[in-house]
Design a protein around this motif. Sequence first.
Motif, PDB file in Angstrom:
ATOM      1  N   ARG A 265      39.151  33.513  35.043  1.00 18.12           N
ATOM      2  CA  ARG A 265      38.051  33.773  35.952  1.00 18.12           C
ATOM      3  C   ARG A 265      38.151  32.828  37.142  1.00 18.12           C
ATOM      4  O   ARG A 265      38.429  31.639  36.983  1.00 18.12           O
ATOM      5  CB  ARG A 265      36.686  33.531  35.284  1.00 18.12           C
ATOM      6  CG  ARG A 265      36.462  34.224  33.960  1.00 18.12           C
ATOM      7  CD  ARG A 265      36.055  35.671  34.100  1.00 18.12           C
ATOM      8  NE  ARG A 265      35.590  36.205  32.824  1.00 18.12           N
ATOM      9  CZ  ARG A 265      36.402  36.657  31.853  1.00 18.12           C
ATOM     10  NH1 ARG A 265      37.717  36.624  32.039  1.00 18.12           N
ATOM     11  NH2 ARG A 265      35.902  37.149  30.727  1.00 18.12           N
ATOM     12  N   ALA A 266      37.886  33.351  38.341  1.00 20.91           N
ATOM     13  CA  ALA A 266      37.706  32.539  39.543  1.00 20.91           C
ATOM     14  C   ALA A 266      36.308  32.838  40.051  1.00 20.91           C
ATOM     15  O   ALA A 266      35.994  33.987  40.390  1.00 20.91           O
ATOM     16  CB  ALA A 266      38.754  32.853  40.601  1.00 20.91           C
ATOM     17  N   VAL A 267      35.461  31.828  40.086  1.00 20.09           N
ATOM     18  CA  VAL A 267      34.044  32.006  40.401  1.00 20.09           C
ATOM     19  C   VAL A 267      33.623  30.959  41.428  1.00 20.09           C
ATOM     20  O   VAL A 267      34.352  29.990  41.666  1.00 20.09           O
ATOM     21  CB  VAL A 267      33.180  31.883  39.120  1.00 20.09           C
ATOM     22  CG1 VAL A 267      33.568  32.942  38.094  1.00 20.09           C
ATOM     23  CG2 VAL A 267      33.292  30.484  38.516  1.00 20.09           C
ATOM     24  N   PRO A 268      32.455  31.112  42.050  1.00 17.70           N
ATOM     25  CA  PRO A 268      31.964  30.040  42.924  1.00 17.70           C
ATOM     26  C   PRO A 268      31.868  28.724  42.161  1.00 17.70           C
ATOM     27  O   PRO A 268      31.595  28.706  40.958  1.00 17.70           O
ATOM     28  CB  PRO A 268      30.581  30.556  43.338  1.00 17.70           C
ATOM     29  CG  PRO A 268      30.693  32.046  43.249  1.00 17.70           C
ATOM     30  CD  PRO A 268      31.585  32.304  42.067  1.00 17.70           C
ATOM     31  N   ALA A 269      32.087  27.635  42.864  1.00 19.11           N
ATOM     32  CA  ALA A 269      32.163  26.318  42.213  1.00 19.11           C
ATOM     33  C   ALA A 269      30.936  26.014  41.360  1.00 19.11           C
ATOM     34  O   ALA A 269      31.047  25.427  40.279  1.00 19.11           O
ATOM     35  CB  ALA A 269      32.355  25.228  43.270  1.00 19.11           C
ATOM     36  N   GLY A 270      29.768  26.425  41.820  1.00 22.41           N
ATOM     37  CA  GLY A 270      28.552  26.140  41.086  1.00 22.41           C
ATOM     38  C   GLY A 270      28.412  26.902  39.781  1.00 22.41           C
ATOM     39  O   GLY A 270      27.525  26.588  38.975  1.00 22.41           O
ATOM     40  N   GLN A 271      29.286  27.883  39.559  1.00 26.90           N
ATOM     41  CA  GLN A 271      29.221  28.692  38.342  1.00 26.90           C
ATOM     42  C   GLN A 271      30.317  28.353  37.329  1.00 26.90           C
ATOM     43  O   GLN A 271      30.372  28.948  36.252  1.00 26.90           O
ATOM     44  CB  GLN A 271      29.309  30.176  38.703  1.00 26.90           C
ATOM     45  CG  GLN A 271      28.170  30.678  39.577  1.00 26.90           C
ATOM     46  CD  GLN A 271      28.336  32.136  39.971  1.00 26.90           C
ATOM     47  OE1 GLN A 271      29.088  32.891  39.350  1.00 26.90           O
ATOM     48  NE2 GLN A 271      27.630  32.539  41.024  1.00 26.90           N
ATOM     49  N   VAL A 272      31.172  27.409  37.670  1.00 28.36           N
ATOM     50  CA  VAL A 272      32.332  27.120  36.819  1.00 28.36           C
ATOM     51  C   VAL A 272      31.918  26.657  35.429  1.00 28.36           C
ATOM     52  O   VAL A 272      32.365  27.201  34.408  1.00 28.36           O
ATOM     53  CB  VAL A 272      33.257  26.073  37.481  1.00 28.36           C
ATOM     54  CG1 VAL A 272      34.284  25.539  36.479  1.00 28.36           C
ATOM     55  CG2 VAL A 272      33.979  26.687  38.673  1.00 28.36           C
ATOM     56  N   ASP A 273      31.088  25.635  35.347  1.00 28.57           N
ATOM     57  CA  ASP A 273      30.720  25.078  34.042  1.00 28.57           C
ATOM     58  C   ASP A 273      29.991  26.114  33.190  1.00 28.57           C
ATOM     59  O   ASP A 273      30.268  26.249  31.995  1.00 28.57           O
ATOM     60  CB  ASP A 273      29.859  23.831  34.220  1.00 28.57           C
ATOM     61  CG  ASP A 273      30.678  22.597  34.567  1.00 28.57           C
ATOM     62  OD1 ASP A 273      31.859  22.547  34.186  1.00 28.57           O
ATOM     63  OD2 ASP A 273      30.141  21.690  35.208  1.00 28.57           O
ATOM     64  N   GLU A 274      29.058  26.830  33.783  1.00 27.76           N
ATOM     65  CA  GLU A 274      28.299  27.830  33.029  1.00 27.76           C
ATOM     66  C   GLU A 274      29.212  28.923  32.491  1.00 27.76           C
ATOM     67  O   GLU A 274      29.119  29.313  31.325  1.00 27.76           O
ATOM     68  CB  GLU A 274      27.219  28.447  33.918  1.00 27.76           C
ATOM     69  CG  GLU A 274      26.387  29.512  33.217  1.00 27.76           C
ATOM     70  CD  GLU A 274      25.370  30.168  34.131  1.00 27.76           C
ATOM     71  OE1 GLU A 274      24.644  31.060  33.651  1.00 27.76           O
ATOM     72  OE2 GLU A 274      25.299  29.796  35.330  1.00 27.76           O
ATOM     73  N   THR A 275      30.127  29.404  33.332  1.00 26.35           N
ATOM     74  CA  THR A 275      31.041  30.465  32.909  1.00 26.35           C
ATOM     75  C   THR A 275      31.966  29.972  31.804  1.00 26.35           C
ATOM     76  O   THR A 275      32.215  30.679  30.819  1.00 26.35           O
ATOM     77  CB  THR A 275      31.862  30.966  34.108  1.00 26.35           C
ATOM     78  OG1 THR A 275      30.982  31.405  35.146  1.00 26.35           O
ATOM     79  CG2 THR A 275      32.770  32.120  33.704  1.00 26.35           C
ATOM     80  N   ALA A 276      32.480  28.745  31.952  1.00 27.16           N
ATOM     81  CA  ALA A 276      33.376  28.191  30.933  1.00 27.16           C
ATOM     82  C   ALA A 276      32.648  28.007  29.607  1.00 27.16           C
ATOM     83  O   ALA A 276      33.206  28.290  28.531  1.00 27.16           O
ATOM     84  CB  ALA A 276      33.961  26.871  31.413  1.00 27.16           C
ATOM     85  N   ARG A 277      31.414  27.525  29.669  1.00 30.68           N
ATOM     86  CA  ARG A 277      30.642  27.338  28.434  1.00 30.68           C
ATOM     87  C   ARG A 277      30.351  28.682  27.761  1.00 30.68           C
ATOM     88  O   ARG A 277      30.355  28.774  26.527  1.00 30.68           O
ATOM     89  CB  ARG A 277      29.348  26.585  28.736  1.00 30.68           C
ATOM     90  CG  ARG A 277      29.572  25.117  29.092  1.00 30.68           C
ATOM     91  CD  ARG A 277      28.256  24.335  29.127  1.00 30.68           C
ATOM     92  NE  ARG A 277      28.479  22.940  29.474  1.00 30.68           N
ATOM     93  CZ  ARG A 277      28.262  22.421  30.671  1.00 30.68           C
ATOM     94  NH1 ARG A 277      27.793  23.175  31.649  1.00 30.68           N
ATOM     95  NH2 ARG A 277      28.495  21.134  30.896  1.00 30.68           N
TER      96      ARG A 277
END
Length: 257
Positions: free
Chosen positions: A179-191
């Motif tokens: 996944r490539a997402v906006p920086a602010g969504q990285v942690d949430e998406t990974a979790r």
Amino acid sequence: MTDHVLTHLSDGVLSVSLNRADKKNAITQAMYTALAEATERAQTDPAVRVILFRGEGDAFSAGNDIGDFIALGSQAAGPDDMPVFRFLKALAHLEKPAVGAVRGRAVGIGLTLLLHCDMVVVAEDALLSAPFINLALAPEAASSLLLPAIVGHPRAFEIFALGEPITGAKAEAWGLANRAVPAGQVDETARELAAKLASRAPNSIRKTKALMRDAERMWSLMLREGEAFGSQMRSPEAMEAFMAFQQKRQPVFDKAS
């Protein structure tokens, strides 16, 4: 365990956070020891189903701490005496799924660590690079096998030989990230991905991962890469590259050959 590496276990997910934001999470030998301990715990602790690697601040990792790295290079230590190899061996033999969460820079080991993650989330504007040749070194962490297997030889050679960064968006397009997402969504998406993996049948996940990887082959290659890396560390080329790095100039390798 150094406070530059933080761990937190929740709902089967062991989060391992690089916590040296003022240095862009550049990794010291003490941090490698902590990373090895965390990865070994993930392997042996039945409460851990997934390990999640992430970084505090605005960078995943700037790679090796240069001062610490140069000091290590002056020692005649073998792989058994080096914390980095303890961490690499733990990664090679890790049977449980690993997830990477990347914002900002992922340099050197910051990139090659991701090759051992089974799922990776990157910020679209993240910058990933492996400037080993720029520092007159050689690939590590079995990346000479894993990177070409993922992106193909021409792209892998470009990443190694030119040392130029690729964006998170390109990393996803090249197969380095899920996944490539906006920086602010990285942690949430990974979790979210880590939680999904933690909910799956654990023995089935481990056996599937084992079938997809050859741990002994990777560890053997890591040792071979270590020999090449170590010999380059002591070479005139590397001395010139490190001096140029510290002096903020381009290295001149014809004088170092």
